[in-house]
Motif scaffolding. Sequence first.
Motif, PDB file in Angstrom:
ATOM      1  N   ILE A 123       8.306  -3.881  -1.616  1.00 20.88           N
ATOM      2  CA  ILE A 123       7.796  -3.187  -2.843  1.00 20.88           C
ATOM      3  C   ILE A 123       8.479  -1.775  -2.864  1.00 20.88           C
ATOM      4  O   ILE A 123       8.262  -1.059  -1.829  1.00 20.88           O
ATOM      5  N   LYS A 124       8.645  -1.455  -3.973  1.00 19.49           N
ATOM      6  CA  LYS A 124       9.746  -0.218  -4.074  1.00 19.49           C
ATOM      7  C   LYS A 124       9.248   0.827  -5.098  1.00 19.49           C
ATOM      8  O   LYS A 124       9.909   1.798  -5.139  1.00 19.49           O
ATOM      9  N   ASP A 125       8.406   0.379  -5.800  1.00 18.33           N
ATOM     10  CA  ASP A 125       8.021   1.473  -7.021  1.00 18.33           C
ATOM     11  C   ASP A 125       6.674   1.710  -7.040  1.00 18.33           C
ATOM     12  O   ASP A 125       5.681   1.489  -7.761  1.00 18.33           O
ATOM     13  N   TRP A 126       6.354   2.526  -5.892  1.00 19.16           N
ATOM     14  CA  TRP A 126       4.945   3.267  -5.921  1.00 19.16           C
ATOM     15  C   TRP A 126       5.009   4.708  -6.556  1.00 19.16           C
ATOM     16  O   TRP A 126       6.298   5.239  -6.469  1.00 19.16           O
ATOM     17  N   THR A 127       4.247   5.273  -7.083  1.00 21.39           N
ATOM     18  CA  THR A 127       3.928   6.902  -7.088  1.00 21.39           C
ATOM     19  C   THR A 127       3.399   7.132  -5.724  1.00 21.39           C
ATOM     20  O   THR A 127       2.580   6.892  -5.322  1.00 21.39           O
ATOM     21  N   PRO A 128       4.490   8.017  -5.034  1.00 24.05           N
ATOM     22  CA  PRO A 128       3.812   8.602  -3.902  1.00 24.05           C
ATOM     23  C   PRO A 128       2.699   9.362  -3.627  1.00 24.05           C
ATOM     24  O   PRO A 128       2.218   9.881  -4.628  1.00 24.05           O
ATOM     25  N   ALA A 129       2.096   9.486  -2.523  1.00 27.95           N
ATOM     26  CA  ALA A 129       0.907  10.370  -2.322  1.00 27.95           C
ATOM     27  C   ALA A 129       1.294  11.799  -2.484  1.00 27.95           C
ATOM     28  O   ALA A 129       2.486  12.002  -2.536  1.00 27.95           O
ATOM     29  N   SER A 130       0.381  12.424  -2.624  1.00 26.32           N
ATOM     30  CA  SER A 130       0.905  13.771  -2.638  1.00 26.32           C
ATOM     31  C   SER A 130      -0.083  14.834  -1.998  1.00 26.32           C
ATOM     32  O   SER A 130      -1.424  14.520  -1.909  1.00 26.32           O
ATOM     33  N   ILE A 131       0.278  16.090  -1.711  1.00 25.96           N
ATOM     34  CA  ILE A 131      -0.298  17.161  -1.243  1.00 25.96           C
ATOM     35  C   ILE A 131       0.021  18.594  -2.059  1.00 25.96           C
ATOM     36  O   ILE A 131       1.347  18.796  -2.121  1.00 25.96           O
ATOM     37  N   ARG A 132      -0.892  18.891  -2.678  1.00 25.35           N
ATOM     38  CA  ARG A 132      -0.558  20.096  -3.529  1.00 25.35           C
ATOM     39  C   ARG A 132       0.486  19.744  -4.514  1.00 25.35           C
ATOM     40  O   ARG A 132       1.371  20.609  -4.915  1.00 25.35           O
ATOM     41  N   ASN A 133       0.416  18.803  -5.253  1.00 20.46           N
ATOM     42  CA  ASN A 133       1.147  18.181  -6.196  1.00 20.46           C
ATOM     43  C   ASN A 133       2.627  18.008  -5.711  1.00 20.46           C
ATOM     44  O   ASN A 133       3.539  17.680  -6.742  1.00 20.46           O
ATOM     45  N   GLU A 134       2.750  17.868  -4.543  1.00 23.77           N
ATOM     46  CA  GLU A 134       4.170  17.674  -3.904  1.00 23.77           C
ATOM     47  C   GLU A 134       4.151  16.316  -3.535  1.00 23.77           C
ATOM     48  O   GLU A 134       3.130  15.884  -2.509  1.00 23.77           O
ATOM     49  N   PRO A 135       5.205  15.391  -3.738  1.00 27.04           N
ATOM     50  CA  PRO A 135       5.119  14.151  -3.062  1.00 27.04           C
ATOM     51  C   PRO A 135       5.372  14.166  -1.565  1.00 27.04           C
ATOM     52  O   PRO A 135       6.135  15.223  -1.214  1.00 27.04           O
ATOM     53  N   VAL A 136       4.581  13.447  -0.969  1.00 24.32           N
ATOM     54  CA  VAL A 136       4.754  13.301   0.738  1.00 24.32           C
ATOM     55  C   VAL A 136       4.886  11.937   1.040  1.00 24.32           C
ATOM     56  O   VAL A 136       4.483  10.933   0.354  1.00 24.32           O
ATOM     57  N   THR A 137       5.278  11.589   2.120  1.00 23.43           N
ATOM     58  CA  THR A 137       5.403  10.390   2.962  1.00 23.43           C
ATOM     59  C   THR A 137       3.839  10.270   3.442  1.00 23.43           C
ATOM     60  O   THR A 137       3.676  11.003   4.405  1.00 23.43           O
ATOM     61  N   ALA A 138       3.397   9.091   3.180  1.00 20.48           N
ATOM     62  CA  ALA A 138       1.925   8.853   3.768  1.00 20.48           C
ATOM     63  C   ALA A 138       1.881   7.458   4.484  1.00 20.48           C
ATOM     64  O   ALA A 138       2.341   6.428   4.001  1.00 20.48           O
ATOM     65  N   LYS A 139       0.836   7.458   5.269  1.00 25.43           N
ATOM     66  CA  LYS A 139       0.644   6.092   5.955  1.00 25.43           C
ATOM     67  C   LYS A 139      -0.706   5.510   5.508  1.00 25.43           C
ATOM     68  O   LYS A 139      -1.527   6.374   5.223  1.00 25.43           O
ATOM     69  N   PHE A 140      -0.940   4.199   5.181  1.00 29.95           N
ATOM     70  CA  PHE A 140      -1.960   3.465   4.523  1.00 29.95           C
ATOM     71  C   PHE A 140      -2.165   2.258   5.488  1.00 29.95           C
ATOM     72  O   PHE A 140      -1.179   1.882   6.051  1.00 29.95           O
ATOM     73  N   GLN A 141      -3.407   1.753   5.238  1.00 30.13           N
ATOM     74  CA  GLN A 141      -3.643   0.723   5.811  1.00 30.13           C
ATOM     75  C   GLN A 141      -4.660  -0.182   4.804  1.00 30.13           C
ATOM     76  O   GLN A 141      -5.129   0.279   3.875  1.00 30.13           O
ATOM     77  N   ARG A 142      -4.455  -1.635   4.960  1.00 27.39           N
ATOM     78  CA  ARG A 142      -4.636  -2.406   3.875  1.00 27.39           C
ATOM     79  C   ARG A 142      -5.496  -3.828   4.491  1.00 27.39           C
ATOM     80  O   ARG A 142      -4.609  -4.094   5.342  1.00 27.39           O
ATOM     81  N   GLY A 143      -6.626  -4.009   4.156  1.00 28.79           N
ATOM     82  CA  GLY A 143      -6.904  -5.487   4.680  1.00 28.79           C
ATOM     83  C   GLY A 143      -6.510  -6.433   3.774  1.00 28.79           C
ATOM     84  O   GLY A 143      -6.847  -6.365   2.742  1.00 28.79           O
ATOM     85  N   VAL A 144      -6.008  -7.627   4.550  1.00 28.52           N
ATOM     86  CA  VAL A 144      -5.701  -8.770   3.621  1.00 28.52           C
ATOM     87  C   VAL A 144      -6.316  -9.931   4.311  1.00 28.52           C
ATOM     88  O   VAL A 144      -5.930 -10.273   5.466  1.00 28.52           O
ATOM     89  N   ALA A 145      -7.154 -10.620   3.683  1.00 27.60           N
ATOM     90  CA  ALA A 145      -8.073 -11.919   4.329  1.00 27.60           C
ATOM     91  C   ALA A 145      -7.565 -13.184   3.643  1.00 27.60           C
ATOM     92  O   ALA A 145      -6.680 -13.082   2.769  1.00 27.60           O
ATOM     93  N   ILE A 146      -7.613 -14.249   4.259  1.00 27.85           N
ATOM     94  CA  ILE A 146      -7.152 -15.503   3.922  1.00 27.85           C
ATOM     95  C   ILE A 146      -8.511 -16.269   3.394  1.00 27.85           C
ATOM     96  O   ILE A 146      -9.523 -16.505   4.319  1.00 27.85           O
ATOM     97  N   GLU A 147      -8.327 -16.928   2.437  1.00 32.16           N
ATOM     98  CA  GLU A 147      -9.415 -17.897   1.899  1.00 32.16           C
ATOM     99  C   GLU A 147      -8.946 -19.156   1.926  1.00 32.16           C
ATOM    100  O   GLU A 147      -7.787 -19.456   0.959  1.00 32.16           O
ATOM    101  N   SER A 148      -9.558 -20.103   2.622  1.00 31.65           N
ATOM    102  CA  SER A 148      -8.940 -21.353   2.839  1.00 31.65           C
ATOM    103  C   SER A 148      -9.219 -22.300   1.800  1.00 31.65           C
ATOM    104  O   SER A 148     -10.814 -22.238   1.376  1.00 31.65           O
ATOM    105  N   GLY A 149      -8.508 -23.263   1.232  1.00 21.59           N
ATOM    106  CA  GLY A 149      -9.077 -24.105   0.413  1.00 21.59           C
ATOM    107  C   GLY A 149      -9.533 -25.468   0.805  1.00 21.59           C
ATOM    108  O   GLY A 149      -9.956 -26.232   0.128  1.00 21.59           O
ATOM    109  N   GLU A 150      -9.802 -25.416   1.921  1.00 23.04           N
ATOM    110  CA  GLU A 150     -10.240 -26.576   2.830  1.00 23.04           C
ATOM    111  C   GLU A 150     -11.834 -26.810   2.855  1.00 23.04           C
ATOM    112  O   GLU A 150     -12.587 -25.920   2.740  1.00 23.04           O
TER     113      GLU A 150
END
Length: 150
Positions: A123-150
């Motif tokens: 994934i290459k096309d984010w609008t970056p995070a910002s501080i004081r309207n300046e783009p910055v590099t930032a670390k994020f976490q995201r949960g990804v669950a699995i839903e089984s079709g069984e």
Amino acid sequence: MDSLIKEKFGDNFVDKLELVADSLFFEEKKNTTFEYYEVDTWAMRKNNEDQLGGDFIINYLNEKLPPKSSFRFVSNIVDRPHYVIEFTVDKQGETKNVEIKERNNTEKFKGTDKIILNEISKIKDWTPASIRNEPVTAKFQRGVAIESGE
């Protein structure tokens, strides 16, 4: 105490002090990676109002699954096998340093680790995070669950 500060230094002293402290914090760290809670605005998908793309990551990963897959990815991790993924969005809006920080009951879903790591890294096309309207590099976490079709 507040009245003494106001009397001695003026009404806006604390506000001005906070601005100076914020400025010093930003200047000291602007070329490093910020944690998600240190930024003013989180990374967003370009042309989208949802921070971190809303369910974009989940939908994107589901598109990468083989046809007729026995499971799908979902965002609600409660009582489901899941991963916690950490990644960085740099100042240019590119995804970097994708890692799985936590696995919970994912053993029977062979290959999902690889799909998540490989595809989120693309994934290459984010609008970056910002501080004081300046783009910055930032670390994020995201949960990804699995839903089984069984």
